[in-house]
Design a protein around this motif. Structure first.
Motif, PDB file in Angstrom:
ATOM      1  N   TRP A 121       0.927  -1.354   0.049  1.00  0.00           N
ATOM      2  CA  TRP A 121      -0.033  -0.090   0.481  1.00  0.00           C
ATOM      3  C   TRP A 121       0.794   1.678   0.265  1.00  0.00           C
ATOM      4  CZ3 TRP A 121      -0.142   3.944   3.086  1.00  0.00           C
ATOM      5  CH2 TRP A 121      -0.963   4.792   3.388  1.00  0.00           C
ATOM      6  N   ARG A 168      -5.600  -0.384   3.002  1.00  0.00           N
ATOM      7  CA  ARG A 168      -6.094  -1.659   3.413  1.00  0.00           C
ATOM      8  C   ARG A 168      -4.787  -1.835   2.172  1.00  0.00           C
ATOM      9  NH1 ARG A 168     -11.844  -2.985   1.649  1.00  0.00           N
ATOM     10  NH2 ARG A 168     -12.587  -2.660   3.356  1.00  0.00           N
ATOM     11  N   SER A 215      -3.288  -4.838  -0.431  1.00  0.00           N
ATOM     12  CA  SER A 215      -4.211  -5.063  -1.174  1.00  0.00           C
ATOM     13  C   SER A 215      -2.760  -6.189  -1.486  1.00  0.00           C
ATOM     14  CB  SER A 215      -3.904  -5.239  -2.781  1.00  0.00           C
ATOM     15  OG  SER A 215      -2.851  -4.107  -3.395  1.00  0.00           O
ATOM     16  N   PHE A 234      -6.325  -6.986   1.984  1.00  0.00           N
ATOM     17  CA  PHE A 234      -8.003  -6.648   1.470  1.00  0.00           C
ATOM     18  C   PHE A 234      -8.349  -6.609   3.515  1.00  0.00           C
ATOM     19  CE2 PHE A 234      -7.900  -8.349  -2.808  1.00  0.00           C
ATOM     20  CZ  PHE A 234      -7.578  -7.789  -2.624  1.00  0.00           C
ATOM     21  N   ASN A 291     -13.521   2.146  -0.296  1.00  0.00           N
ATOM     22  CA  ASN A 291     -12.272   1.437  -0.853  1.00  0.00           C
ATOM     23  C   ASN A 291     -13.849   0.823  -2.246  1.00  0.00           C
ATOM     24  OD1 ASN A 291     -10.031   1.277   0.759  1.00  0.00           O
ATOM     25  ND2 ASN A 291     -11.928   0.307   2.419  1.00  0.00           N
ATOM     26  N   ASP A 292     -13.748   1.812  -2.565  1.00  0.00           N
ATOM     27  CA  ASP A 292     -14.457   2.067  -4.204  1.00  0.00           C
ATOM     28  C   ASP A 292     -14.033   3.141  -5.546  1.00  0.00           C
ATOM     29  OD1 ASP A 292     -15.626   4.222  -2.829  1.00  0.00           O
ATOM     30  OD2 ASP A 292     -17.953   3.176  -3.452  1.00  0.00           O
ATOM     31  N   ASP A 330      -8.851   0.314  -6.363  1.00  0.00           N
ATOM     32  CA  ASP A 330      -9.379  -0.766  -5.388  1.00  0.00           C
ATOM     33  C   ASP A 330     -10.548  -2.103  -6.394  1.00  0.00           C
ATOM     34  OD1 ASP A 330      -8.525   0.470  -2.858  1.00  0.00           O
ATOM     35  OD2 ASP A 330     -10.263   1.915  -2.909  1.00  0.00           O
ATOM     36  N   ARG A 379      -9.308  -5.953  -6.131  1.00  0.00           N
ATOM     37  CA  ARG A 379      -9.967  -7.340  -6.417  1.00  0.00           C
ATOM     38  C   ARG A 379      -9.743  -7.671  -7.050  1.00  0.00           C
ATOM     39  NH1 ARG A 379     -11.799  -3.012  -2.280  1.00  0.00           N
ATOM     40  NH2 ARG A 379     -14.139  -2.527  -4.025  1.00  0.00           N
TER      41      ARG A 379
END
Length: 407
Positions: free
Chosen positions: A34, A62, A64, A137, A220-221, A225, A229
């Motif tokens: 991060w 967060r 990843s 995450f 977290n959008d 992000d 994911r």
């Protein structure tokens, strides 16, 4: 009797063993998990003078990817006096919309074996590694006790995440009673993990679209992000966006070329770079008054020249560079782009697509434009300002990135 050479070899072996421990189990390499781009905040985003005098700053981030060990990077890049750190801890966040932590996961960090550190002006400082079994995450709470208020704050204003400040050393407290909430990050520029399984990481150099303007606070959008994911913890996606950022001139934060070394080339384990920059260069050119056709042509040449510089410098470090086309913004009232500005965007995008300079092209313009009005954002993806995508738009951007680019 032990000779001098034996003593030297023994000391060397001890040193090598200690270094191996620092590098993590099985000598797993350090990888950025991060990060955030740092800048000097303006008055609207800076903490009031004295806020960080003997205070604890708890910030939720967060990572990843996961690993076996973790360390953090503190930043005093824009400070003009030493940054005096009294203590730091990490813990799993109990709720990323609160300051609460899971006490059983708390670990106090050290710096060369000591509880604190003094970070020189303009510098950054790594903590010692600590064993950490948290997964990708999982929200991480980083608590920093700042012993004295630094002159010149180092910050990432566009966190889209809530941080908390309370007086005193509260790095071990489960909850920060009476804390002040602020939607910015300060002094924390990176989280690194020792991993033998994660692939090479992906840095994204960008402006407010990458920074997440239009996303949900603590949601977290951002588009990065969604991309992370999709990769499901196999590779880190490092968001190095700054709202208002430009390629050619400083604006909100240093220009992209000025921060390339720190934000991309110095990130451990990064072997891919996505570049989505230039819309603010186009928008600011004629925002206050019309400019000549020659000035528009010069801008296109300078922007594409900046791309070429980024590509050359990154490739020299073994990093593949993927060019993302600039999104439509004709409906934006702040920039009020003219037909000439739209022509600049089209010319720059044509260079991205056809020059062959980038290792690959990610055509976000084709995905995000309104089919009926290609100079405008698709209304389904527009926050309403004609410039910034909403979370649905961010998801569409991430879905448009071929994951095969990172194999």
């Amino acid at each position: 009797m032990m000779g001098a050479s034996t003593l030297v070899l023994g000391a060397l072996a001890t040193s090598v063993q200690a270094q191996a421990t620092q590098n993590g189990p099985q000598h797993c390499p350090w990888k950025a998990a991060w990060a955030s781009s740092q800048m000097l905040p303006d008055a609207a985003n800076a903490l009031p003078d004295g806020t960080l005098e003997d205070a604890t700053l708890r910030q939720i981030v967060r990572p990843s990817i996961s690993g076996t060990q973790m360390r953090i990077r503190l930043s005093n890049v824009f400070g003009t006096t030493p940054l005096r750190i009294g203590g730091v801890s990490i813990a799993r966040s109990a709720d990323n919309a609160s300051a609460d932590i899971v006490p059983a996961t708390l670990k106090v960090l050290t710096f060369a074996g000591r509880p604190g550190a003094v970070v020189p002006p303009g510098g950054e400082w790594l903590s010692d590694p600590v064993d950490w079994q948290g997964g990708a995450f999982e929200d991480l709470a980083v608590s920093i006790h700042v012993a004295s208020d630094p002159a010149g704050q180092t910050s990432h204003p566009g966190s889209r995440a809530t941080s908390y400040v309370v007086r005193g050393n509260a790095i071990a407290d489960r909850a920060l009673t009476g804390a002040t909430a602020v939607d910015h990050w300060y002094l924390l520029s990176g989280i690194e993990t020792s991993s033998c399984t994660a692939r090479d990481g992906i840095a994204v150099l960008g402006d407010s679209i990458t920074d997440g303007r239009g996303s949900t606070t603590n949601g977290n959008d951002r588009w990065t992000d969604f991309l992370a994911r999709r990769l499901d913890g196999r590779a880190a996606v490092i968001n190095q966006g700054i709202g208002g950022n430009r390629l050619l001139l400083d604006g909100l934060g240093p220009n992209a070329l000025a921060r390339l070394d720190r934000d991309v080339l110095a990130q451990p384990g990064v072997r891919h770079l996505i570049v989505l920059e230039g819309i603010n260069d186009i928008g600011t050119l004629a925002r206050e008054k019309p400019v000549s056709a020659e000035a528009h042509a010069a801008l296109v040449e300078q922007v594409t020249g900046a791309y070429a510089q980024i590509i050359a410098r990154a490739q020299a470090h073994g990093i593949k560079v993927h060019g993302a086309t600039i999104l439509p913004f004709m409906g934006n009232e702040y920039y009020s782009p003219s037909a000439q500005s739209e022509a600049d965007r089209q010319a720059i995008n044509a260079w991205i697509r056809s020059s062959g300079a980038f290792d690959s092209v990610i055509d976000l313009d084709a995905v995000m434009r309104d089919p009926a009005r290609p100079a405008y954002l698709n209304p389904a993806y527009d926050t309403g300002d004609g410039l910034h995508p909403n979370p649905a738009g961010f998801r569409a951007m991430a879905d448009a990135v071929p994951l095969s680019l990172f194999d």
